[in-house]
Design an enzyme around this catalytic site. Structure first.
Site, PDB file in Angstrom:
ATOM      1  N   CYS A 205     -25.817  48.453   1.948  1.00 47.04           N
ATOM      2  CA  CYS A 205     -27.263  48.209   1.934  1.00 47.04           C
ATOM      3  C   CYS A 205     -28.002  49.384   1.307  1.00 47.04           C
ATOM      4  CB  CYS A 205     -27.776  47.932   3.342  1.00 47.04           C
ATOM      5  SG  CYS A 205     -27.257  46.321   3.981  1.00 47.04           S
TER       6      CYS A 205
ATOM      7  N   CYS B 236     -26.102  50.501   6.378  1.00 47.29           N
ATOM      8  CA  CYS B 236     -24.731  50.792   5.993  1.00 47.29           C
ATOM      9  C   CYS B 236     -24.732  51.264   4.534  1.00 47.29           C
ATOM     10  CB  CYS B 236     -23.851  49.558   6.161  1.00 47.29           C
ATOM     11  SG  CYS B 236     -24.190  48.231   4.963  1.00 47.29           S
TER      12      CYS B 236
ATOM     13  N   GLU C   3     -31.249  43.998   5.721  1.00 48.61           N
ATOM     14  CA  GLU C   3     -31.844  44.714   4.584  1.00 48.61           C
ATOM     15  C   GLU C   3     -31.566  43.993   3.276  1.00 48.61           C
ATOM     16  OE1 GLU C   3     -30.000  47.963   7.310  1.00 48.61           O
ATOM     17  OE2 GLU C   3     -29.564  45.905   6.723  1.00 48.61           O
TER      18      GLU C   3
ATOM     19  N   HIS D 186     -26.555  41.176   5.537  1.00 48.03           N
ATOM     20  CA  HIS D 186     -27.317  42.096   6.382  1.00 48.03           C
ATOM     21  C   HIS D 186     -28.815  41.887   6.212  1.00 48.03           C
ATOM     22  CE1 HIS D 186     -23.848  45.221   6.820  1.00 48.03           C
ATOM     23  NE2 HIS D 186     -23.527  44.020   7.251  1.00 48.03           N
TER      24      HIS D 186
END
Length: 164
Positions: free
Chosen positions: A115, A112, A86, A84
């Protein structure tokens, strides 16, 4: 920069300004389902950028395909090959040295849960996003850890008008 006479373009807030960079970072995404971008900001300086895609040295999703094609968004993240945005921001900080402790992360998509956990342990103090995620577990986790969370309302008209 001095405004030109007759230029009525509103000056973006700092949140809009940094979210524009996250939006531009998302254009590098190789995910077949969603482009996501993120930037980490310390003070008023970008210290790292990231987008969702396969780990370095592995084939990206646009080449290798997606193992989650038939899945509902937000489910079975454990089989996704992409990192992801992040996470990539935090990994850039870890690999190249700028500390992200106390930083703000601007991300095009609400974090999410995975993260959110990483951001809490990295010392992130604020998270700003534009688009909601299918569930709120990440935001609930961030707020429980006393990380400031803000949803930025869309409306960066000047970035949406760019031909990119």
């Amino acid at each position: 920069m001095k405004r030109l006479q007759g230029d009525d373009t509103p000056r973006p807030s700092l949140d809009q300004y940094f979210m524009a960079f996250a939006t531009i970072a998302s254009l590098r995404s190789t995910c077949l389902h969603r482009r996501e971008g993120a930037v980490a900001v310390q003070g008023k300086r970008i210290i790292a950028t990231g987008y969702n895609g396969a780990p370095a040295a592995l084939a990206h999703c646009d080449v290798a395909g997606c193992s989650r094609d038939a899945m509902i968004s937000g489910q079975r993240l454990d089989i996704c090959r992409a990192v992801h945005a992040e996470e990539n921001v935090l990994l850039q900080c870890a690999q190249y040295g700028p500390s992200c402790r106390g930083a703000t992360i601007y991300t095009t998509l609400q974090p999410c849960l995975g993260c959110a956990k990483s951001m809490v342990n990295a010392g992130i103090k604020r998270v700003v996003w534009e688009e909601d995620y299918p569930d709120r577990a990440g935001v609930v986790f961030l707020e429980a850890a006393r990380v400031q969370t803000n949803k930025l309302q869309r409306g960066i008209n000047w970035i949406e008008q760019l031909d990119i």
